[in-house]
Design an enzyme around this catalytic site. Structure first.
Site: not given
Ligand code: ADP
Length: 164
Positions: A17, A41, A90, A128
């Site tokens: 990030h 989430k 990514r 993460s």
């Protein structure tokens, strides 16, 4: 003044990030890292904890600010007077979801552009979710997150440093 919003869960913020944030500061006068509530989430860290970790990670960057938001992203972008949304890409696996999200946001507000940034290749595998898994299993996350995030993970997961 060109302002961009970098939204995400940041549960927690990683060096990937931060790489994207650095790149965004080269294109925009002001970058707001916007931490989404995202209760669906089931985040490990609360919205306050996530925002504080972002704040600390970007504290040395003059034109970067941390904030928390809930609700529709495009409304938040309007409220903050921003022109663009930054998202990180990514791998091809990110593309389909990000593409759908960007086009939906354009449908909701066609004045807002989504800009995709690719991190340094060393961070393309970093997420993460993986960082949390590694920390949970007692692995060393120092290459992946700033020191204060590593400490927060240790506290949260009650692992901390191994006893000597
Ligand atoms: P979200 O819940 O919005 O996916 P994340 O915090 O996981 O929130 O990610 C926020 C944004 O940062 C997304 O666009 C994601 O693709 C991107 N991102 C996450 N990790 C990386 C990384 N290692 N390199 C580049 N971009 C990343």
């Amino acid at each position: 003044m060109r302002t961009a919003i970098y939204p995400g869960s940041f549960d927690p913020i990683t060096n990937g990030h931060l790489d994207v944030i650095h790149r965004a500061t080269k294109l925009f006068d002001h970058v707001i890292v916007a931490v989404a509530t995202n209760e669906a989430k089931h985040p490990l860290f609360s919205i306050e904890e996530r925002t504080r970790m972002v704040e600390r990670a970007v504290g040395h960057l003059e034109h970067v600010q941390a904030d928390a938001f809930e609700g529709l992203l495009v409304k938040y972008v309007e409220r903050r007077g921003a022109q663009a949304v930054i998202r990180g890409l990514r791998a091809v696996s990110d593309f389909e979801f990000e593409f759908q999200l960007a086009l939906m946001n354009r449908k909701l507000n066609e004045r807002i552009e989504t800009i995709f940034m690719m991190p340094k290749d060393a961070y393309t595998f970093l997420s993460s979710r993986l960082v949390k898994e590694i920390a949970q299993l007692g692995g060393d996350v120092s290459p992946f997150v700033p020191p204060h995030v590593k400490a927060a993970l240790g506290r949260k997961l009650r692992l901390g440093q191994p006893q000597s």
